[in-house]
Design an enzyme around this catalytic site. Structure first.
Site, PDB file in Angstrom:
ATOM      1  N   CYS A  92       0.806  -1.225   0.000  1.00 33.88           N
ATOM      2  CA  CYS A  92       0.000   0.000   0.000  1.00 33.88           C
ATOM      3  C   CYS A  92       0.840   1.276   0.000  1.00 33.88           C
ATOM      4  CB  CYS A  92      -0.937   0.011   1.207  1.00 33.88           C
ATOM      5  SG  CYS A  92      -2.160  -1.313   1.175  1.00 33.88           S
ATOM      6  N   HIS A 343      -9.473   3.105  -1.899  1.00 32.46           N
ATOM      7  CA  HIS A 343      -8.030   2.890  -1.750  1.00 32.46           C
ATOM      8  C   HIS A 343      -7.498   2.123  -2.965  1.00 32.46           C
ATOM      9  CE1 HIS A 343      -4.174   1.779  -0.281  1.00 32.46           C
ATOM     10  NE2 HIS A 343      -4.497   0.796   0.540  1.00 32.46           N
ATOM     11  N   CYS A 373      -0.073   2.278   6.588  1.00 35.82           N
ATOM     12  CA  CYS A 373       0.315   0.925   6.970  1.00 35.82           C
ATOM     13  C   CYS A 373       0.498   0.086   5.709  1.00 35.82           C
ATOM     14  CB  CYS A 373      -0.713   0.293   7.895  1.00 35.82           C
ATOM     15  SG  CYS A 373      -2.394   0.211   7.225  1.00 35.82           S
TER      16      CYS A 373
END
Length: 387
Positions: A92, A343, A373
């Site tokens: 991510c 996202h 994260c």
């Protein structure tokens, strides 16, 4: 050492990552990213030949996003073939890391202008399709560590920190409320390069806003959503986790002296870049040491940071992070987060940084911090200063 600055940032609208219903489902990820690159070039007026490198985050680098998606999008865009390109895979944090690498290239004197960003079309290239299943883990690694799905990590963190359903769903509803208010006020308009997408019937439609933001959230319906990680007993649902999404975002990172020589006004300078790594089981909490290290590297205190952007992968992450560091909610994700926007994995880092910078300018804030994260127990963090 050279000083790395941000000249501008542009992104696409964020679409739902749904192969049959998402507004960006007709966009090949290479085309989607090229659209963002061209919009950035057009906005800045920079001669494309001055861009020496294109650094691109992408998480699921296979299929339409494989074969070095960065180079393919660069070739399709208005950049010349002489612009080198490579793809970053740091889960991510991929496009946030792309910005870090761009800054390092500039600071080292290897390039004067670098475009950094990311792309992810989750509706066309599904998450985990590169490994077949989230459970497909090397058996020897499983003997050494307890490797679990991030959703299960989130469930365990809720237990450890005493979070309840109302905490998570209330945070999610507030994310939508803030994002909807910001969207209605036009706060995202300067960040987005509109494009032609598809409506539910498959007809062309102009897409200029993020598709996942809800005007209101039905608390009862949210509470009744399935709990995929712990059916019947869990707290994590699709309502209080980040939405699967499609999107792309880019930033122009430059050497400050070169940029000012060429007539550009830098918007911000990049003060600190960090990636923290730790527990691969409770894999979402490295945002805490990453934040602390980034602030220290920038020579600041947490109290000096005016605005924070933390990726809302799962609602427990920002809730625990705020409590652990004593960060007030009114400074965090002030225009909503990934629970509302979505996202698009490899693109979110660049999108969040552009969003943070725009809000810092709107408020006249000086310092901003972004953290995310990352799978297997890592986290990226960046501190920027508005100029």
């Amino acid at each position: 050492m050279k000083e790395a600055v941000i000249i501008d940032a542009v992104r696409t609208p964020i679409g739902r990552g749904h192969a049959e219903k998402g507004s960006l489902r007709g966009w090949h990820p290479v085309n989607l990213y090229a659209h963002a690159i061209n919009a950035l070039l057009a906005r800045t007026g920079l001669a494309p030949a001055k861009v020496e490198s294109l650094i691109t985050g992408c998480v699921t680098a296979r299929g339409e996003q494989g074969n070095n998606v960065s180079r393919l999008a660069g070739l399709l865009s208005n950049l010349p073939p002489s612009t080198d390109a490579f793809t970053v895979v740091r889960a991510c944090g991929s496009s946030q890391e792309a910005v870090h690498l761009a800054a390092l290239k500039v600071m080292a004197g290897d390039a004067e202008y670098v475009i950094a960003g990311g792309v992810e079309s989750m509706g066309r290239v599904p998450m985990f399709s590169d490994i077949g299943s989230p459970d497909n883990v090397n058996p020897d690694l499983k003997l050494k560590y307890e490797i679990i799905h991030q959703g299960e990590s989130a469930e365990r963190l809720c237990e450890i920190h005493g979070l309840i359903q109302d905490d998570l769903d209330g945070f999610a509803a507030e994310s939508h409320r803030r994002a909807w208010a910001a969207q209605q006020a036009g706060f995202f308009r300067s960040q987005i390069a509109p494009l032609t997408g598809l409506d539910a019937a498959g007809q062309p439609v102009t897409v200029a806003t993020d598709e996942g933001i809800r005007q209101s959230v039905d608390a009862a319906k949210m509470a009744a959503l399935p709990r995929p990680f712990r059916p019947g007993s869990g707290l994590i649902s699709a309502g209080n986790a980040s939405q699967i999404a499609d999107g792309a975002g880019v930033m122009l990172v430059a050497d400050r002296m070169a940029a000012e020589r060429d007539g550009f006004r830098p918007r911000a300078r990049i003060l600190a870049r960090v990636c923290a790594a730790g527990d691969p089981t409770l894999a979402l909490m490295e945002v805490i040491p990453a934040t602390e290290r980034a602030v220290k590297k920038a020579g600041l205190l947490l109290a000096d940071i005016d605005l924070f952007e933390i990726n809302e992968a799962f609602a427990p992450v920002p809730l625990i992070w705020m409590k652990a560091l004593g960060i007030p909610a009114e400074k965090v994700n002030v225009n909503g987060g990934a629970i509302a926007h979505g996202h698009p994995l490899g693109a979110t880092g660049a999108i969040l940084m552009g969003k943070l910078l725009a809000e810092m300018e709107r408020r006249g804030a000086r310092y901003g911090l972004q953290t995310m994260c990352i799978a297997q127990g890592m986290a990226t963090a960046t501190v920027i200063e508005r100029l």
